[in-house]
Design an enzyme around this catalytic site. Structure first.
Site, short mmCIF file in Angstrom:
data_model
loop_
_atom_site.label_atom_id
_atom_site.label_comp_id
_atom_site.label_asym_id
_atom_site.label_seq_id
_atom_site.Cartn_x
_atom_site.Cartn_y
_atom_site.Cartn_z
N HIS A 37 0.84 -1.21 0.00
CA HIS A 37 0.00 0.00 0.00
C HIS A 37 0.87 1.26 0.00
CE1 HIS A 37 -2.83 -2.88 2.18
NE2 HIS A 37 -3.56 -2.49 1.15
N GLN A 155 -9.33 -7.49 -10.25
CA GLN A 155 -9.93 -6.26 -9.70
C GLN A 155 -9.48 -5.05 -10.52
OE1 GLN A 155 -10.55 -5.12 -5.39
NE2 GLN A 155 -8.62 -4.09 -5.70
#
Ligand code: PAF
Length: 281
Positions: A37, A155
């Site tokens: 992240h 995704q």
């Protein structure tokens, strides 16, 4: 770093910032942040954008209630990591901020074929929930660039379709390389729930992907796929799929196709934990 908990406060702040001419790089997350992240935040900053990270554990994308309940929540640690990365804004909304009219009354999108294969087939309703929350977040943040990790390859394709369906022609989507542990395991918030022996075994997923990639010109995919299934199941994985697809359309392929950009994808459970990973070839 400025932290916003409400949509209205964030929207007001961003309206003023945009009037100053800033460009926004957005990193949506569900928290339990790791170096993967943070690499997305770093990339937004390196691209010269104003970085916004959201942490929202979206209930509508969990097809498995237990997975939702056990999803790690580490907000204080997440904030410390974002501060260290010098992230500009954190959006930390409650469910009522994202779904003020209720989850049932919030717009959903149809992803057609993409929702019928692999993750779509194995996790019914998952992409509907992803589309719903990312659609809302894009409406709220209105970023210039959206940063996504390649680890969730399907995704990324779904969100690219979402951009198209929402008519967001100006939005850039940056798909960033998967960050890996020293043994190759793709970084994931779920890794911290692996038992110690399973954590060691989990690296086999990446070994299988590397082997699929290495054998593309010398073996049959059907044979390599069976080798991977057999190895993983022997080691105690419950393998859901070992698949090969066209990297842009996600059309599933039975065999390697020379000259075609492909992606190999694996999903498997180790104990209670479901892991996914992929590699381009
Ligand atoms: O990949 C994730 O963490 C989530 O699916 C996302 C994109 C933040 C939407 O909740």
């Amino acid at each position: 770093m400025v932290v916003f908990k409400t949509t209205s406060d964030l929207a007001f702040y961003l309206k003023n910032k945009k009037a100053e001419g800033i460009k926004i790089g957005f990193v949506p997350t569900m928290g339990a942040l790791h170096s993967g992240h943070i690499s997305l935040v770093n990339r937004a900053k390196a691209d010269g954008l104003f970085s916004i990270c959201s942490i929202f554990l979206n209930p509508t994308q969990f097809n498995d209630k237990k997975d939702f309940e056990k999803y790690p929540v580490t907000t204080n640690e997440d904030i410390a990591l974002l501060l260290e990365a010098d992230c500009d804004v954190l959006f930390l909304p409650q469910v009522s901020e994202i779904y003020p009219d209720g989850t049932e009354n919030t717009k959903t999108y149809d992803f057609g074929y993409l929702d019928t294969i692999l993750e779509g087939a194995n996790r019914p309703g998952h992409f509907k929930g992803v589309g719903q929350v990312v659609g809302r977040l894009l409406e709220i943040v209105q970023p210039d660039t959206l940063y996504l990790g390649q680890k969730d390859y399907q995704q990324c394709m779904v969100i690219s379709k979402l951009k198209q369906v929402m008519g967001l022609d100006e939005l850039n989507i940056a798909i960033c390389a998967t960050m890996r542990e020293a043994d190759g395991l793709a970084m994931s918030s779920r890794n911290r729930r692996l038992t110690e022996p399973n954590r060691t075994l989990a690296a086999i997923i990446y070994q299988c992907l590397v082997s699929i990639q290495a054998k593309r010109d010398v073996a049959s995919f059907a044979v390599v796929k069976k080798e991977c299934f057999d190895l993983m199941n022997r080691k105690g994985f419950e393998t859901e799929y070992v698949a090969l697809a066209d990297a842009s359309t996600m059309d599933l392929l039975d065999e390697y196709e020379p000259g075609r950009q492909m992606v190999a994808l694996i999903a498997a459970k180790l104990g209670e934990i479901r892991l996914i990973d992929n590699i381009l070839l």
